[in-house]
Design an enzyme around this catalytic site. Structure first.
Site, PDB file in Angstrom:
ATOM      1  N   SER A 128       3.739   2.279   8.415  1.00  0.00           N
ATOM      2  CA  SER A 128       3.530   1.310   7.339  1.00  0.00           C
ATOM      3  C   SER A 128       4.856   1.043   6.647  1.00  0.00           C
ATOM      4  O   SER A 128       5.552   1.988   6.275  1.00  0.00           O
ATOM      5  CB  SER A 128       2.543   1.869   6.321  1.00  0.00           C
TER       6      SER A 128
ATOM      7  N   HIS B 123       0.823  -1.216   0.000  1.00  0.00           N
ATOM      8  CA  HIS B 123       0.000   0.000   0.000  1.00  0.00           C
ATOM      9  C   HIS B 123       0.858   1.267   0.000  1.00  0.00           C
ATOM     10  O   HIS B 123       0.382   2.334  -0.363  1.00  0.00           O
ATOM     11  CB  HIS B 123      -1.055  -0.019   1.116  1.00  0.00           C
TER      12      HIS B 123
ATOM     13  N   ASP C  49       1.156  -7.689   2.291  1.00  0.00           N
ATOM     14  CA  ASP C  49       1.268  -6.252   2.016  1.00  0.00           C
ATOM     15  C   ASP C  49       2.736  -5.817   1.872  1.00  0.00           C
ATOM     16  O   ASP C  49       3.297  -5.187   2.751  1.00  0.00           O
ATOM     17  CB  ASP C  49       0.581  -5.479   3.145  1.00  0.00           C
TER      18      ASP C  49
HETATM   19  N1  ASP Z   1      -2.199   0.848   7.691  1.00  0.00           N
HETATM   20  C1  ASP Z   1      -1.914   2.033   8.398  1.00  0.00           C
HETATM   21  C2  ASP Z   1      -1.787   3.194   7.470  1.00  0.00           C
HETATM   22  O1  ASP Z   1      -1.862   3.019   6.295  1.00  0.00           O
HETATM   23  C3  ASP Z   1      -0.761   1.894   9.327  1.00  0.00           C
HETATM   24  C4  ASP Z   1      -1.214   2.221  10.686  1.00  0.00           C
HETATM   25  O2  ASP Z   1      -1.806   3.280  10.860  1.00  0.00           O
HETATM   26  O3  ASP Z   1      -1.018   1.428  11.603  1.00  0.00           O
HETATM   27  O4  ASP Z   1      -1.664   4.329   7.846  1.00  0.00           O
END
Ligand code: ASP
Length: 721
Positions: free
Chosen positions: A655, A89, A225
């Site tokens: 991330s 991501h 991911d």
């Molecule tokens: N998946 C989150 C983000 O994209 C990571 C997190 O906030 O723990 O910000």
């Protein structure tokens, strides 16, 4: 008084090292300070490497392998050829930018067979921190004790510029200074910023984003991911703009990669760049988030997501065009829902209020404190009341102008041309150059669908205007009978900013006086009215409060440390490098449920649903599963682990952060938190807050067995036992 607070807070920070409870996993610690603050606690929890191995400036250390990925995410160096791992991501917008209907890397994945096939990414950065230095006393050394907030800010600015200039003089380094503990401490970061970052590989979204929005922020999780990039440098191993002559970067340090995996209660360390937390806000502030801010953001995003999701479901092209935008909007949308739920369920307002009551009681009983802090909370809450309408206005503006219909920001960008054209002192050549440059940026339309954009505006405009009545009266409807929908129809019928050919035509024939046409363009005019309202009215009003707000937060922070010293204090996240430690552990999200600490490929397969695009699986992965062809990546019982959770305190920006075991070896890439833990940006609860990591063995397995990119695994130093 102010100087005294600054002087005392540094000693207070030092004192807390002795009061931190051993089991505490709350806190995001500055790497250069862990030795004095928390390394004993980390050792007690199982860490075997020293603080110097994690952070050093005169020799290589783990920090040299932790890389700020394009200013927003974290990544980690895993080979002596600059190979960089981050989340799927985090690389998503780059993968999307390289994708088309012919080469759909989002759908099919991408793997460069050799260095020549790695893909260039304009405007990308990868930043390595060379040194962190405490410059608090230098910043504040000449500040008079009776300086006003405005004088203080001016002094900080001057000193910052001076220190940064000195720190970078004669080098290719860049530097910045950030305030910590709300301006009670200042740290200088000296950095090396690389600019030639190439895409090396990414799994298909059916692995890298498996479970899409439904599984985002959720445990149990089965997402691979990760994506793979490479830093390139010039022949002297120095940062350089993209060039065919550049060579793979040779880092000072790259991480050994462990094949051992994790067991419950194993020590874990996350090293990365958490973006923003607000762990010291008051009960009043939390109430505002719950009752006003989150609901308005959710309403705005629900409106735009409804349109985008429908558009993406109906067209393969829209799916590619809006993939990254949809993710950006839905990620925070879902997070805020979880955050509100968590804060309500765990009674955050009541807990914050009771802390404030303890504070107030102690202050009342102590003459000196009473003098210094007696009216502090009252002043803070009266400021909250004054700021609230402006906060609402600001958030509506952000959600509409920056996250809503793109035409607003895009057409707004032409204000510069209007101003230049009106200004007689600007020569024609400058205007021509501007227009030429803008003609080169029409690639924007590759990811734009005017109908989707128009529908987003229709879906959001009512919320946006209802939330700000003064703005509603400035909207120039054709006549009393024109509805907002008709107004939007008119914008998109008349504008030149929603169509590449029309805009190109206009720009190619642009004459100075044509600025009048831009001013008359309905999209431009609407965009300008909205942004003028924010930038000329809302923002200046908010800025007036900033000095008071800064001073109150700074005093609040140091007052808390002084009056309630038994609690642990760490600086809120501010996009700077941090270490957090914890252990692998499951949790009970709600009554009757108990979550394990890991998931497996078995679970990936069990979630497959060919009728649901969020849960489609590539055939090759299913074959590998059928044959149990996991090679050296299986756990001791022959299973393929996919993700695990631990109790590290993380946030957005973490991330892609490397997750280490007790020996400082890479065991995974942090990529998310569970839904129940998204409240940790405001209040960390050690019993339920868990960060989610993709097991590095799954990453290697996908690269090697699934994608046939074993040559990348060979670049790494794998360790076992
Ligand atoms: N998946 C989150 C983000 O994209 C990571 C997190 O906030 O723990 O910000």
């Amino acid at each position: 008084m102010k100087m005294k607070i600054v002087g005392s807070i540094l000693s207070l920070i030092a004192i807390f090292s002795t009061t931190t409870p051993i089991s505490a996993t709350e806190g995001m610690w500055i790497p250069s300070m862990i030795k004095s603050l928390v390394s004993d606690d980390m050792a007690a929890m199982g860490m075997k490497i020293s603080a110097e191995e994690l952070y050093a400036i005169n020799q290589s250390s783990v920090k040299d392998a932790v890389v700020h990925f394009n200013g927003g995410c974290t990544s980690v160096l895993v080979s002596d050829k600059g190979l960089l791992l981050t989340n799927h991501h985090c690389g998503y917008s780059r993968i999307q930018a390289h994708s088309s209907l012919e080469n759909n890397y989002l759908k099919d994945g991408f793997w460069a067979a050799n260095h020549d096939a790695e893909l260039e990414n304009p405007d990308m950065t990868a930043t390595i921190i060379k040194e962190i230095r405490d410059v608090t006393s230098e910043i504040l050394k000449d500040l008079p004790a009776d300086a006003t907030e405005v004088e203080r800010a001016a002094m900080i600015k001057t000193q910052t510029e001076k220190i940064v200039a000195e720190a970078t003089e004669g080098s290719h380094y860049s530097a910045y200074i950030r305030p910590f503990y709300y301006g009670n401490q200042f740290l200088l970061f000296i950095n090396e910023e690389y600019k030639d970052i190439r895409l090396v590989g990414a799994p298909p979204s059916s692995i890298g984003k498996y479970g899409f929005d439904t599984d985002n922020w959720v445990w149990p999780r089965h997402t691979g991911d990760f994506s793979v990039f490479r830093i390139y440098a010039d022949k002297d191993n120095k940062p350089a703009e993209y060039s065919e002559d550049n060579v793979p970067f040779k880092p000072n340090y790259h991480l050994p990669v462990s094949l051992d995996g994790v067991d419950e209660n194993d020590f874990t360390l996350v090293y990365g760049f958490p973006g923003r937390t607000e762990n010291y806000i008051t009960g009043n502030n939390v109430e505002e988030v719950l009752e006003v801010i989150n609901p308005l953001r959710l309403a705005m995003r629900e409106a735009s997501l409804g349109v985008i999701d429908k558009g993406m479901a109906g067209s393969e092209l829209t799916k590619i065009q809006y993939a990254a935008k949809q993710s950006r909007i839905s990620n925070a949308y879902k997070k805020w829902i979880g955050q509100s739920k968590g804060l309500i369920r765990h009674r955050a307002v009541a807990k914050k209020d009771s802390l404030e009551n303890v504070f107030q009681d102690r202050v009342r009983d102590n003459e000196e404190w009473n003098e210094k802090y007696g009216s502090l909370l009252l002043e803070m809450s009266s400021l909250d009341v004054q700021l609230k309408p402006h906060n609402i206005s600001r958030d509506y503006f952000i959600e509409f102008y920056y996250m809503g219909p793109e035409i607003l920001r895009f057409s707004g960008g032409f204000n510069e041309l209007v101003e230049m054209s009106k200004n007689k002192n600007v020569p024609d050549e400058e205007i021509e150059a501007w227009v030429k440059e803008r003609l080169g940026k029409l690639g924007y339309f590759k990811n734009y669908d005017a109908q989707v954009d128009e529908d987003i505006m229709k879906a959001q405009i009512r919320h946006f205007l209802d939330g700000q009545p003064p703005l509603l009266f400035t909207i120039k409807l054709k006549d009393k009978k024109e509805s907002l929908n008709e107004f939007v129809d008119r914008i998109y019928e008349e504008t030149i900013f929603d169509d590449e050919a029309k805009l190109k035509d206009f720009l190619e024939g642009y004459k100075r006086n044509d600025y009048k046409k831009i001013e008359k363009d309905l999209a431009f005019a609407f965009s300008k009215r909205i942004s003028d309202y924010y930038y000329d009215q809302t923002r200046p009003k908010m800025m007036n409060y900033v000095p008071t707000q800064d001073s109150l937060m700074r005093v609040w922070m140091s007052a808390l440390m002084e009056v309630i010293p038994e609690k642990t204090y760490y600086p809120d996240a501010n996009g700077t490098l941090r270490i957090t430690f914890g252990k692998v552990e499951g949790y009970s999200p709600f009554d009757g449920a108990d979550y394990l600490h890991y998931t497996t490929l078995e679970g990936v397969i069990a979630k497959e649903d060919p009728t649901n695009p969020e849960y489609n699986l590539p055939g090759k992965l299913k074959e590998l599963y059928e044959e149990k062809d996991y090679g050296q990546y299986a756990d001791e019982s022959g299973e393929m682990r996919v993700c695990f959770i631990a109790s590290n305190h993380t946030s957005g920006g973490n991330s892609g952060s490397p997750v280490f075991n007790d020996k400082g070896e890479l065991i995974g890439l942090n990529f998310d938190r569970t839904w129940e833990s998204t409240m940790s940006d405001i209040m960390f609860n050690p019993t339920i807050c868990r960060n989610i990591t993709v097991d590095i063995r799954y990453v290697l397995f996908i690269m090697d067995k699934f994608a046939g990119a074993g040559h990348l695994v060979e670049e790494m130093d794998l360790v076992k036992g």
